[in-house]
Motif scaffolding. Structure first.
Motif, PDB file in Angstrom:
ATOM      1  N   GLY A   1       0.792  -1.221   0.000  1.00  0.00           N
ATOM      2  CA  GLY A   1       0.000   0.000   0.000  1.00  0.00           C
ATOM      3  C   GLY A   1       0.822   1.269   0.000  1.00  0.00           C
ATOM      4  O   GLY A   1       0.429   2.279   0.590  1.00  0.00           O
ATOM      5  N   LYS A   2       1.948   1.254  -0.701  1.00  0.00           N
ATOM      6  CA  LYS A   2       2.843   2.405  -0.674  1.00  0.00           C
ATOM      7  C   LYS A   2       2.662   3.351  -1.861  1.00  0.00           C
ATOM      8  O   LYS A   2       2.961   4.534  -1.778  1.00  0.00           O
TER       9      LYS A   2
ATOM     10  N   VAL B   1      -2.151   4.667  -4.306  1.00  0.00           N
ATOM     11  CA  VAL B   1      -3.344   4.555  -3.466  1.00  0.00           C
ATOM     12  C   VAL B   1      -4.223   5.783  -3.705  1.00  0.00           C
ATOM     13  O   VAL B   1      -3.760   6.914  -3.533  1.00  0.00           O
TER      14      VAL B   1
ATOM     15  N   THR C   1      -7.142   3.793   4.212  1.00  0.00           N
ATOM     16  CA  THR C   1      -6.247   4.139   5.322  1.00  0.00           C
ATOM     17  C   THR C   1      -4.856   4.527   4.830  1.00  0.00           C
ATOM     18  O   THR C   1      -4.143   5.274   5.506  1.00  0.00           O
ATOM     19  N   HIS C   2      -4.465   4.050   3.640  1.00  0.00           N
ATOM     20  CA  HIS C   2      -3.143   4.356   3.108  1.00  0.00           C
ATOM     21  C   HIS C   2      -3.137   5.607   2.226  1.00  0.00           C
ATOM     22  O   HIS C   2      -2.117   5.925   1.612  1.00  0.00           O
TER      23      HIS C   2
ATOM     24  N   LYS D   1      -2.749   9.223   0.744  1.00  0.00           N
ATOM     25  CA  LYS D   1      -1.730  10.243   1.015  1.00  0.00           C
ATOM     26  C   LYS D   1      -2.367  11.593   1.322  1.00  0.00           C
ATOM     27  O   LYS D   1      -1.914  12.312   2.224  1.00  0.00           O
TER      28      LYS D   1
END
Length: 358
Positions: free
Chosen positions: A91-92, A95, A268-269, A271
């Motif tokens: 999840g980096k 997203v 939730t991930h 930015k």
């Protein structure tokens, strides 16, 4: 001892979930927070025509010009699967700040795994109870009904099909365009309810009338609006007719019809969470809700076109949500529809040439 620990854990969970307060900041305050965050916003919106989100995003961009908006419209299950792939990578990257999908079961899936932000936008308390997660993990933004769209230049308004039986009229031969039910869960739900009320024999009779079958729920409204066909019940249209258009949206006289609320959530991930919150708050504001083309999600906003409140009609967004959770049943019925109608033909609706009659 184990019972005490379980009880304390449950109480802590309940306290955490229900402690979520409703947003109190104004849109201007939220706008300032979004700019301070970086001024970027990424939306992934479910749909089957590239410009399908332009109606509301153009308003959003005009209201908040300092926000750089990046969006993509695609079939909801593709957005969900791309998000799933992102999660597989930790999840980096890639997203979205808001997931806005028709596939309601995806929100249950993500919520159960703690993948959705708990947040209650301003006016959350004014949204119909069935159209929001009580814990604030997702919320409906606007209501959409699929029902009869008629071109009154092709079919006399007084003779327009309204209920399912009307579509068996031989006089409609060559004038009806429908979406393959096995290509879209919303249309599949419509056919499921037709089967439940009228039986399998009705579906066989409807297919025998040889309607034009298409991919994507956008093509029918384009085709009917252009006068290429006279009717469809597998699409949506504005309650108030557009100027110089012969297209009209008509609810059934007796039959049940489909309604759902396009739902949104903040991963939730994500930015740009300040921008995501700005978007959700604006979508629930009177500025937008009063301009939506069909059902507002708020209880205190008047429905356009002189329509009564949604609860007074023979439709149930909550039932559509329940249907979407029954994935085994859906997949079996999808294959039944393919056996009855034939395989889906044509290019993806996102790649269609909407200037040509299907």
């Amino acid at each position: 001892m184990k019972r005490i620990i379980y009880t304390l854990t449950l109480l802590l969970w309940v306290q955490t979930v229900f402690a979520t307060e409703i947003e109190t900041r104004s849109l201007d305050e939220l706008y300032a927070a979004a700019i301070a965050e970086g001024g970027e916003f990424i939306l992934r919106a479910g749909g089957d025509k590239a410009d399908q989100a332009d109606y509301y995003l153009d308003m959003f961009k005009a209201r908040f010009p300092k926000i750089k908006v990046t969006h993509g419209v695609d079939l909801s299950f593709y957005h969900a699967s791309r998000y799933d792939n992102t999660l597989e990578k930790g999840g980096k990257v890639n997203v979205p700040d808001v997931l806005q999908l028709q596939t309601l079961h995806d929100y249950d899936y993500y919520a159960e795994r703690g993948l959705l932000e708990t947040y209650k936008p301003k006016n959350w308390d004014k949204v119909f109870p069935d159209y929001k997660d009580p814990h604030g993990r997702w919320i409906g933004l606007f209501g959409v009904s699929f029902s009869n769209m008629i071109n009154i230049d092709v079919i006399n308004k007084d003779e327009a099909p309204r209920d399912a039986i009307d579509y068996l009229d031989p006089a409609l031969k060559g004038k009806v365009v429908l979406v393959y039910p096995h290509s879209d869960d919303a249309v599949l739900y419509q056919f499921w309810n037709l089967k439940e009320k009228y039986g399998w024999e009705y579906l066989e009779k409807l297919v025998a009338t040889k309607p034009t079958w298409v991919r994507g729920t956008s093509m029918p409204y384009v085709a009917v609006n252009n006068g290429w066909y006279g009717a469809s019940f597998t699409t949506s249209w504005a309650f108030v007719p557009y100027p110089n258009s012969d297209a009209r949206f008509m609810l059934p006289k007796e039959d049940y019809f489909l309604t759902w609320f396009q739902v949104a959530a903040i991963p939730t991930h994500a930015k740009n969470k300040a921008a995501a919150k700005l978007y959700l708050n604006w979508m629930l504001s009177k500025e937008f809700q009063g301009k939506w083309l069909q059902w507002p999600v708020r209880m205190d906003i008047k429905v356009p076109g002189g329509y009564k409140p949604l609860r007074e009609y023979n439709t149930s967004p909550a039932d559509f949500h329940r249907f979407m959770l029954k994935r085994d049943m859906i997949e079996r019925f999808r294959l039944q529809m393919e056996q009855l109608i034939g395989p889906i033909e044509g290019v993806s609706p996102l790649e269609m040439d909407y200037s040509k009659k299907p």
